[in-house]
Design an enzyme around this catalytic site. Sequence first.
Site, PDB file in Angstrom:
ATOM      1  N   GLY A 111      -1.078   7.019  -2.040  1.00  0.00           N
ATOM      2  CA  GLY A 111      -2.040   7.289  -3.106  1.00  0.00           C
ATOM      3  C   GLY A 111      -2.669   6.049  -3.710  1.00  0.00           C
ATOM      4  N   SER A 165       2.596  -2.576   8.748  1.00  0.00           N
ATOM      5  CA  SER A 165       2.613  -3.224  10.064  1.00  0.00           C
ATOM      6  C   SER A 165       4.023  -3.685  10.393  1.00  0.00           C
ATOM      7  CB  SER A 165       1.671  -4.430  10.071  1.00  0.00           C
ATOM      8  OG  SER A 165       0.358  -3.994   9.846  1.00  0.00           O
ATOM      9  N   THR A 203       0.819  -1.212   0.000  1.00  0.00           N
ATOM     10  CA  THR A 203       0.000   0.000   0.000  1.00  0.00           C
ATOM     11  C   THR A 203       0.858   1.270   0.000  1.00  0.00           C
ATOM     12  OG1 THR A 203      -1.759  -1.154   1.140  1.00  0.00           O
ATOM     13  CG2 THR A 203      -1.755   1.238   1.337  1.00  0.00           C
ATOM     14  N   GLY A 228      -3.684 -16.385   1.173  1.00  0.00           N
ATOM     15  CA  GLY A 228      -3.487 -17.013   2.487  1.00  0.00           C
ATOM     16  C   GLY A 228      -3.569 -15.988   3.604  1.00  0.00           C
ATOM     17  N   GLU A 261      -5.643  -6.099   4.172  1.00  0.00           N
ATOM     18  CA  GLU A 261      -5.487  -7.288   3.318  1.00  0.00           C
ATOM     19  C   GLU A 261      -6.515  -7.255   2.180  1.00  0.00           C
ATOM     20  OE1 GLU A 261      -2.639  -8.206   4.704  1.00  0.00           O
ATOM     21  OE2 GLU A 261      -3.006 -10.240   5.421  1.00  0.00           O
TER      22      GLU A 261
END
Lengths: 294, 380
Positions: free
Chosen positions: B128, B157, B125, B239, B362
């Site tokens: 923008g 993360s 990510t 997954g 996700e």
Amino acid sequence: MTNMRSELKRLMHIVVCIKQVPDSAQIRVHPVTNTIMRQGVPTIINPYDLFALEEALKVRDYHGGEVTVLTMGPPMAEDALRKALTYGADRAVLLTDRHFAGSDTLATSFALSQAIAQIGKSFGTPDIVFTGKQTIDGDTAQVGPGIAKRLNLVQLTYVAKIASIDFSARKITVERRSEGGTQVLESKLPCLITMLEGTAAIRRGSLEDALRAARSEIVKWNAAEAGIEDMTKCGLRGSPTVVKRVFAPTPRAEKAAQIDTTEKTVRDVADELVTSIFTHQPALEHELSSSRSA
Amino acid sequence: MDFRLSEEQEAIRAMALDFARDELAPHAIDWDQQKHFPVETLRAAAALGMAGIYIRDDVGGTGLTRLDAAIIIEALATGCPAIASFVSIHNMCAGMIDRYGTEAQRRQFLPRLLTMETLASYCLTEPGSGSDAAALKTRAVREGDAYLLTGQKQFISGAGESGLYIVMARSGEEGPKGISAFIVEKDTPGLTFGANEKKMGWHAQPTRAVMLDNVRVSAENRLGAEGEGFRIAMAGLDGGRLNIAAASLGGAEAAFDKALAYVEERRAFGRAIGEFQALQFRLADMATDLEIARTFLWRAAAALDAADPEATKLCAMAKRFVTDRCFAVANDALQLHGGYGYLADYGVEKIVRDLRVHQILEGTNEIMRLIVSRAIMGRK
């Protein structure tokens, strides 16, 4: 000479007796009937037995050898054995037979001692038999000593720590907690040890250990397979103990007294405490003063 | 068809539940309040095989299936969904290296990841581009036997704490086919991190922006072929989505269990509130929702293990459904606690806050619907 060499080469064999018990931390008392609500209470391995297992595994890891876990119980007690295998035990034996139902500590220690003798014949004579000091459901602390007596083993009870083992000299040194301090005891092997809560944290099995445990075959013996012939010593028939009544402790009507300690000296607090005790127990004051004068 | 877990699955589930009960649950509220990232606890989990759940065993991985992983993450999340989710992300990154990495990359990076001596973060990510991931702008310019990476990654993360970053960057044309994946080590010059984001939940793990300014990455650290990065990133997510769903499930179960105990203790109008049928029915619905969520999650995981052509669709369905339903169950559990549910000490509001983000990351649940509708309608 040949004998001696084979004796030296022989690896240590340790038997650990465990029991599956209800997780007492999760037992709730019914608010109205005051009875224990057993439904849905998960089972665990008796915590003292876990310390015994941990100690046994440490001894094995250091000296080499094998750890066999043994339990007597219904078929579902297999879960406890699998868990013990997850922690690293090498072999598990489930002693299960409906004739064992209703066993008190006398019948239990008889059946377990017979099974341990059979384990000795099948997998090698044990050098150490471990139990927890007591179970958290029965709280008798009788089964370990009962096994030792029947198998004619030296019994080391309330052991906090294994100090050392000299396997070739067949000697063990343990620290035993007793009133007033710690006893350091040396004994010959074989022996039976009942473990207190240990000093070491209990190991945790890895995912791989859990998989290995799940794949392991558990040895299942009924009374006959465990070599038990005298069935009058088993189960209810072999259990002289009669439970007459089970009751929850009655809550005390009086609340504990509180002494405010914020702005007082230790002496003031002590005086107040003694005065308060004597107010509630006038006989005690009389007794103490008369014994002092005597 | 047999809906029971195998003895092996029961065993790993029990083992992970024990870990969650003993090592996560007692600290979860503290970690949340203190915003503490418990790296030592993660390493303890790793020592038990939970950092490489579906990594092949030749490098020390546990070699289990996606279904097994979902069972383990669900169990961990009963202790702390935020930590279970980080374990999931780390496993996803390790899994990408295991599956798409060269032998040399596997041997170089996986042993460190399996002990969690090195933690891993997934960097797709950007400020923008979130849902529109294929529009990412981070550039990878080839220079001799290396690439120079420049750009910014958002909502990462573990960033700042992780030692290894899997970075998707544009090495070629616009669109998904111009993207490559790179393994970037933390100490590489030009790699810097933003401040720890202040967020609603997931306080037990840091979230930061990752800035790349001419970060020189050897071509040997490119994961997969040039232009294959987007496919690798998406395959990892199948997954990952199952695991995030599993983390929602475990969290919701914990909240449900708290509510179940609470309604028996709390008294109102002269009796335990659990005696009111309205609340009994609410609990019945919650339990049913959890059962449906779990059954479907396992179905999707089994499809991914079997390389079912419908696996991506099923994983997207499961992620959307399970994270939505489980958030609702956790929120209901909070409601059943009344005012106490809103207090941190009861641990329910923390679960609700943690689970909220599972509907967003996700791939948002809207993107999940996009994946599903494309699959069923045959549109691109």
